[in-house]
Scaffold this motif. Structure first.
Motif, mmCIF file in Angstrom:
data_model
loop_
_atom_site.group_PDB
_atom_site.id
_atom_site.type_symbol
_atom_site.label_atom_id
_atom_site.label_comp_id
_atom_site.label_asym_id
_atom_site.label_seq_id
_atom_site.Cartn_x
_atom_site.Cartn_y
_atom_site.Cartn_z
ATOM 1 N N VAL A 148 0.811 -1.230 0.000
ATOM 2 C CA VAL A 148 0.000 0.000 0.000
ATOM 3 C C VAL A 148 0.837 1.270 0.000
ATOM 4 N N ASN A 149 2.126 1.167 0.329
ATOM 5 C CA ASN A 149 2.978 2.349 0.358
ATOM 6 C C ASN A 149 4.412 1.912 0.091
ATOM 7 N N GLN A 150 4.910 2.231 -1.084
ATOM 8 C CA GLN A 150 6.241 1.782 -1.492
ATOM 9 C C GLN A 150 7.369 2.343 -0.626
ATOM 10 N N PHE A 151 7.073 3.325 0.205
ATOM 11 C CA PHE A 151 8.101 3.909 1.057
ATOM 12 C C PHE A 151 8.204 3.205 2.414
ATOM 13 N N ILE A 152 7.294 2.272 2.672
ATOM 14 C CA ILE A 152 7.375 1.462 3.894
ATOM 15 C C ILE A 152 8.089 0.176 3.523
ATOM 16 N N THR A 153 9.298 0.049 4.039
ATOM 17 C CA THR A 153 10.147 -1.091 3.669
ATOM 18 C C THR A 153 10.746 -1.737 4.918
ATOM 19 N N SER A 154 11.281 -2.931 4.742
ATOM 20 C CA SER A 154 11.943 -3.638 5.826
ATOM 21 C C SER A 154 13.034 -4.534 5.258
ATOM 22 N N GLU A 155 14.059 -4.759 6.073
ATOM 23 C CA GLU A 155 15.121 -5.687 5.688
ATOM 24 C C GLU A 155 14.612 -7.120 5.656
ATOM 25 N N GLY A 156 13.608 -7.431 6.495
ATOM 26 C CA GLY A 156 12.994 -8.749 6.429
ATOM 27 C C GLY A 156 13.331 -9.655 7.598
ATOM 28 N N PHE A 157 13.474 -10.935 7.283
ATOM 29 C CA PHE A 157 13.626 -11.961 8.318
ATOM 30 C C PHE A 157 14.720 -12.947 7.949
ATOM 31 N N LEU A 158 15.061 -13.784 8.924
ATOM 32 C CA LEU A 158 16.097 -14.794 8.718
ATOM 33 C C LEU A 158 15.787 -16.011 9.587
ATOM 34 N N LEU A 159 15.416 -17.099 8.938
ATOM 35 C CA LEU A 159 15.255 -18.385 9.627
ATOM 36 C C LEU A 159 16.603 -19.085 9.599
ATOM 37 N N TYR A 160 16.991 -19.742 10.685
ATOM 38 C CA TYR A 160 18.227 -20.515 10.612
ATOM 39 C C TYR A 160 18.100 -21.800 11.410
ATOM 40 N N PHE A 161 18.763 -22.820 10.880
ATOM 41 C CA PHE A 161 18.709 -24.165 11.437
ATOM 42 C C PHE A 161 20.111 -24.754 11.441
ATOM 43 N N HIS A 162 20.446 -25.468 12.525
ATOM 44 C CA HIS A 162 21.767 -26.089 12.624
ATOM 45 C C HIS A 162 21.784 -27.510 12.072
ATOM 46 N N GLU A 163 20.706 -28.232 12.249
ATOM 47 C CA GLU A 163 20.657 -29.636 11.859
ATOM 48 C C GLU A 163 19.482 -29.901 10.919
ATOM 49 N N ALA A 164 19.611 -30.931 10.083
ATOM 50 C CA ALA A 164 18.513 -31.333 9.202
ATOM 51 C C ALA A 164 17.279 -31.710 10.020
ATOM 52 N N LYS A 165 17.483 -32.289 11.193
ATOM 53 C CA LYS A 165 16.340 -32.669 12.046
ATOM 54 C C LYS A 165 15.569 -31.432 12.512
ATOM 55 N N ASP A 166 16.245 -30.291 12.679
ATOM 56 C CA ASP A 166 15.569 -29.047 13.051
ATOM 57 C C ASP A 166 14.676 -28.552 11.910
ATOM 58 N N ILE A 167 15.171 -28.715 10.694
ATOM 59 C CA ILE A 167 14.366 -28.339 9.516
ATOM 60 C C ILE A 167 13.159 -29.264 9.420
ATOM 61 N N GLU A 168 13.375 -30.557 9.656
ATOM 62 C CA GLU A 168 12.285 -31.546 9.621
ATOM 63 C C GLU A 168 11.227 -31.211 10.669
ATOM 64 N N SER A 169 11.649 -30.838 11.844
ATOM 65 C CA SER A 169 10.722 -30.468 12.909
ATOM 66 C C SER A 169 9.900 -29.240 12.508
ATOM 67 N N PHE A 170 10.544 -28.272 11.876
ATOM 68 C CA PHE A 170 9.850 -27.069 11.388
ATOM 69 C C PHE A 170 8.804 -27.454 10.340
ATOM 70 N N ILE A 171 9.188 -28.319 9.406
ATOM 71 C CA ILE A 171 8.259 -28.770 8.360
ATOM 72 C C ILE A 171 7.043 -29.447 8.990
ATOM 73 N N GLU A 172 7.286 -30.326 9.950
ATOM 74 C CA GLU A 172 6.184 -31.048 10.609
ATOM 75 C C GLU A 172 5.277 -30.126 11.410
#
Length: 194
Positions: A148-172
């Protein structure tokens, strides 16, 4: 009668807020919510990197959530493969984007009572090896821009995971069957009062 009353209480609380679907823990150990919104979207809270905003969420329809989960499975597999290769070759510092598509999704960013939507945000996944160890990050490729307003911006977000099992848990934790059931309960209740 009792079941209808309980359904009424459930839906009444839903009509004024979000219903928690599940939670997950990111690499920092902080717990984040995955909710069903009033508009029947799955909102996946994600850790922000922009201190100007209080909260960040991926806004997913059921079909988008399904493709997100499928893409994350590919990301998890590629991460495990590259992590193993890096360990075998004793690589100490390395940063490279995975050649796997994460997808394009809507992102909500909030400041106080103000909510902003950035549409069709492309996400990427990256393998990182440094003094902090080996980990996977998932982030937005470009700055978030309000629809709605091109002047309202953000750098955003960052998800991070150390192990594949952590990613699997997030998916589940993005439970599409349970999400669908909650949405159908809302639809049944609304149909009673047409």
């Amino acid at each position: 009668m009792k079941k209808s009353f309980l359904l009424f209480l459930f839906i009444s609380s839903f009509s004024f807020s979000q219903i928690n679907l599940s939670n997950y823990t990111n690499g920092s150990g902080k717990v984040y919510n995955i909710d069903i919104s009033q508009q029947k979207f799955i909102n996946v809270q994600v850790p922000g990197i922009d201190n100007n905003y209080d909260d960040f969420s991926l806004k997913l329809s059921l079909s988008k959530a399904k493709s997100f989960k499928e893409n994350l499975i590919e990301v998890k597999n590629k991460y495990a493969e590259w992590k193993s290769t890096a360990a075998k070759n004793e690589i100490k510092e390395f940063h490279k984007k995975l050649n796997v598509k994460v997808g394009n999704f809507d992102v909500i960013f909030k400041s106080g009572r103000h909510h902003f939507l950035s549409s069709n945000v492309e996400l990427f996944a990256e393998l990182n090896i440094d003094k902090n160890g080996t980990y996977l990050t998932i982030a937005n490729t470009k700055e978030l821009v309000s629809t709605v307003n091109q002047f309202i911006t953000s750098e955003g977000f960052l998800l991070y995971f150390h192990e594949a099992k952590d990613i699997e848990s997030f998916i589940e934790s993005i439970d599409l069957v349970k999400a669908d059931e909650l949405i159908r309960d809302v639809d049944k209740f609304n149909a009673m009062f047409k």
